[in-house]
Design a protein around this motif. Sequence first.
Motif, PDB file in Angstrom:
ATOM      1  N   VAL A  23      10.456   1.039   4.218  1.00  0.00           N
ATOM      2  CA  VAL A  23       9.631   0.425   5.444  1.00  0.00           C
ATOM      3  C   VAL A  23       8.241   0.546   4.382  1.00  0.00           C
ATOM      4  O   VAL A  23       8.055   1.033   3.368  1.00  0.00           O
ATOM      5  N   LEU A  24       7.357  -0.866   4.463  1.00  0.00           N
ATOM      6  CA  LEU A  24       6.227  -1.713   3.879  1.00  0.00           C
ATOM      7  C   LEU A  24       5.298  -1.077   4.758  1.00  0.00           C
ATOM      8  O   LEU A  24       5.067  -1.383   5.720  1.00  0.00           O
TER       9      LEU A  24
ATOM     10  N   LEU B 274       0.803  -1.388  -0.148  1.00  0.00           N
ATOM     11  CA  LEU B 274       0.340  -0.264  -0.118  1.00  0.00           C
ATOM     12  C   LEU B 274       1.665   1.098   0.504  1.00  0.00           C
ATOM     13  O   LEU B 274       0.811   2.802  -0.649  1.00  0.00           O
ATOM     14  N   SER B 275       1.814   0.902   0.574  1.00  0.00           N
ATOM     15  CA  SER B 275       2.759   2.480   0.876  1.00  0.00           C
ATOM     16  C   SER B 275       4.268   2.327   1.004  1.00  0.00           C
ATOM     17  O   SER B 275       4.567   0.339   1.480  1.00  0.00           O
ATOM     18  N   VAL B 276       5.095   2.939   1.082  1.00  0.00           N
ATOM     19  CA  VAL B 276       6.720   2.513   0.758  1.00  0.00           C
ATOM     20  C   VAL B 276       6.949   3.611   1.553  1.00  0.00           C
ATOM     21  O   VAL B 276       6.740   4.537   0.975  1.00  0.00           O
ATOM     22  N   THR B 277       7.810   3.892   2.801  1.00  0.00           N
ATOM     23  CA  THR B 277       8.333   4.625   3.704  1.00  0.00           C
ATOM     24  C   THR B 277      10.203   4.676   3.152  1.00  0.00           C
ATOM     25  O   THR B 277      10.566   3.361   3.660  1.00  0.00           O
TER      26      THR B 277
ATOM     27  N   LEU C  93       5.404   7.200   0.072  1.00  0.00           N
ATOM     28  CA  LEU C  93       5.012   7.002  -0.616  1.00  0.00           C
ATOM     29  C   LEU C  93       4.093   6.707  -1.473  1.00  0.00           C
ATOM     30  O   LEU C  93       3.786   5.328  -1.107  1.00  0.00           O
ATOM     31  N   ARG C  94       2.770   6.151  -1.551  1.00  0.00           N
ATOM     32  CA  ARG C  94       1.453   5.237  -2.476  1.00  0.00           C
ATOM     33  C   ARG C  94       2.494   4.649  -3.086  1.00  0.00           C
ATOM     34  O   ARG C  94       3.521   4.506  -3.538  1.00  0.00           O
ATOM     35  N   PHE C  95       1.351   3.326  -3.243  1.00  0.00           N
ATOM     36  CA  PHE C  95       1.968   2.146  -4.130  1.00  0.00           C
ATOM     37  C   PHE C  95       2.599   2.501  -5.499  1.00  0.00           C
ATOM     38  O   PHE C  95       3.696   1.860  -6.131  1.00  0.00           O
ATOM     39  N   ASP C  96       1.548   3.459  -6.006  1.00  0.00           N
ATOM     40  CA  ASP C  96       1.266   4.078  -7.461  1.00  0.00           C
ATOM     41  C   ASP C  96       2.037   4.961  -8.426  1.00  0.00           C
ATOM     42  O   ASP C  96       3.063   5.659  -8.784  1.00  0.00           O
ATOM     43  N   ASP C  97       2.934   5.677  -6.694  1.00  0.00           N
ATOM     44  CA  ASP C  97       4.208   6.536  -7.082  1.00  0.00           C
ATOM     45  C   ASP C  97       4.812   6.242  -7.296  1.00  0.00           C
ATOM     46  O   ASP C  97       5.805   5.171  -7.424  1.00  0.00           O
ATOM     47  N   PRO C  98       5.311   7.122  -8.738  1.00  0.00           N
ATOM     48  CA  PRO C  98       5.934   6.588  -9.949  1.00  0.00           C
ATOM     49  C   PRO C  98       7.961   7.250  -9.114  1.00  0.00           C
ATOM     50  O   PRO C  98       8.883   6.596 -10.206  1.00  0.00           O
ATOM     51  N   LEU C  99       7.934   7.716  -7.970  1.00  0.00           N
ATOM     52  CA  LEU C  99       8.874   7.775  -7.522  1.00  0.00           C
ATOM     53  C   LEU C  99       9.889   6.997  -6.707  1.00  0.00           C
ATOM     54  O   LEU C  99      10.462   6.758  -6.148  1.00  0.00           O
TER      55      LEU C  99
END
Length: 342
Positions: free
Chosen positions: A334-335, A310-313, A319-325
């Motif tokens: 951290v997931l 769902l997110s990556v820290t 960052l959201r899962f679909d954020d290109p960054l």
Amino acid sequence: MENERIGTETEHTGVRIAHVEQSPVRQVWRRVLIAAVVLAVVVLVVYIDRDGYEDSKGGPISLLDATYYATVTLSTTGYGDITPVTPGARLVNILLITPLRIMFLIVLIGTTLEALTARSREEFRIRRWRSRVRQHVIVCGYGTKGRSAIRSLVASGTTPDRIVVVDPEPRAIDEANSVGLTGIVGDAGRTEVLRRASVERARAVIVAANRDDAAVLITLTVRQLNPSVPITTSVREEENANLLRQSGADTVITTSATSGRLLGLSTDAPRVVAVVEDLVTGGQGLDLHQRTVNSSEVGLGPRSLRDMVLSVTRGGRTLRFDDPLIGTLQPEDVLVVVRSHH
């Protein structure tokens, strides 16, 4: 010495350690039963060996005489009107009846001794708990929110002995003790109460107060005593969320706004509400987990993992899962993932 004694009492005030203790009535009846068994054994021994005893008035030793002798002997009264005269009877008195006499007296005074030592034993338990408690979670408030938070903590692997409840209501602390939690009776907004909960050594603090002003005061006090501990707090009104963040809360959950959103969704999208409830209810269905990236996952995209990301820290930024960054996963990311509970 007097100041030290007062300091010790203050340190222990309101601390209640969860432990199983029999009721006083049950303890008394248990001791009465043991005493009756001991008395019956002595009566039986004396009556079987009645030929080895002599009554000062003459005549054979009856069952009543044996009972009388056992009673006065165990109580150490010993009138001497019935005495063992043969070597065998005296040997039995030395090896059997004397130990039973001592046991009988211990049973009789056991309740009194236990009452006298109850406070000492409670202080010993508190001292031992205080010397061992560290990396625990403090939950301020044992209402609906506090109990739900504790259930979630236990479901995610936190053992009850690592949870300390602080609440001003003694009945709430009694309830917490009944499920194996240590409790502190007192206002969590007061410095001395939080120190009794060893807030300086806590790994996290959850503020589940019923009022927003109380939540602010508790958060400020916790942050003053432990500048680095993560604080999660709930707030009723969304307009007070910023105030709590300024007070030192790391995570603020707006209960009224969250409930309102779910109520609104329930009309047109009831399945969405069902999934959200499933996600926030630990131990069944779908569960939310936070974890670091495994070495085998470094270099992969979030969609390539078995878990649903769902997110990556990364570097303090979420960052959201679909954020290109995000690109590919990096070490120490951290997931937040969704897993199916089995």
